[in-house]
Design a protein around this motif. Sequence first.
Motif, PDB file in Angstrom:
ATOM      1  N   ILE A   5       0.866  -1.182   0.000  1.00 60.54           N
ATOM      2  CA  ILE A   5       0.000   0.000   0.000  1.00 60.54           C
ATOM      3  C   ILE A   5       0.899   1.229   0.000  1.00 60.54           C
ATOM      4  O   ILE A   5       1.747   1.388   0.883  1.00 60.54           O
ATOM      5  N   ASP A   7       0.722   5.337   0.027  1.00 58.32           N
ATOM      6  CA  ASP A   7      -0.119   6.506   0.272  1.00 58.32           C
ATOM      7  C   ASP A   7       0.613   7.721  -0.294  1.00 58.32           C
ATOM      8  O   ASP A   7       1.693   8.087   0.187  1.00 58.32           O
ATOM      9  N   ARG A  50      -4.944  13.048  -2.845  1.00 60.29           N
ATOM     10  CA  ARG A  50      -4.452  11.834  -2.173  1.00 60.29           C
ATOM     11  C   ARG A  50      -4.783  10.606  -3.001  1.00 60.29           C
ATOM     12  O   ARG A  50      -5.898  10.457  -3.508  1.00 60.29           O
ATOM     13  N   ILE A  52      -4.149   6.180  -3.151  1.00 62.02           N
ATOM     14  CA  ILE A  52      -3.696   4.925  -2.564  1.00 62.02           C
ATOM     15  C   ILE A  52      -3.393   3.994  -3.743  1.00 62.02           C
ATOM     16  O   ILE A  52      -4.285   3.643  -4.515  1.00 62.02           O
TER      17      ILE A  52
END
Length: 100
Positions: A5, A7, A50, A52
């Motif tokens: 993951i 970010d 943002r 992911i």
Amino acid sequence: MILEIVDISIDPAKKTDFEKAVANGIADAIAPAKGFRGYKLNAGIEKPGRYILMIYWDTLENHTVDFRESEAFPRWRGHVGPFFLAPPTVEHFTLAHKSE
């Protein structure tokens, strides 16, 4: 299978160019890597800058050793790095439970 993951925060005004850079960087540098199984890029709703990025690997070492220590990693960063407002946060996960 390992889930990476990432970010990422970018300038929302550069959204279209960033998304193209991710697709190009995956195709150029990550997709050919040993153990790569696929990816998903998710764009934030509440925070439009943002993202992911979820990358699936066979093993943790496929990411941390085979890819990160290869010449492909700087190529990847060359595609997406210019968009980062701050260094991305990277974590790895294993599947704990799956719905049927």
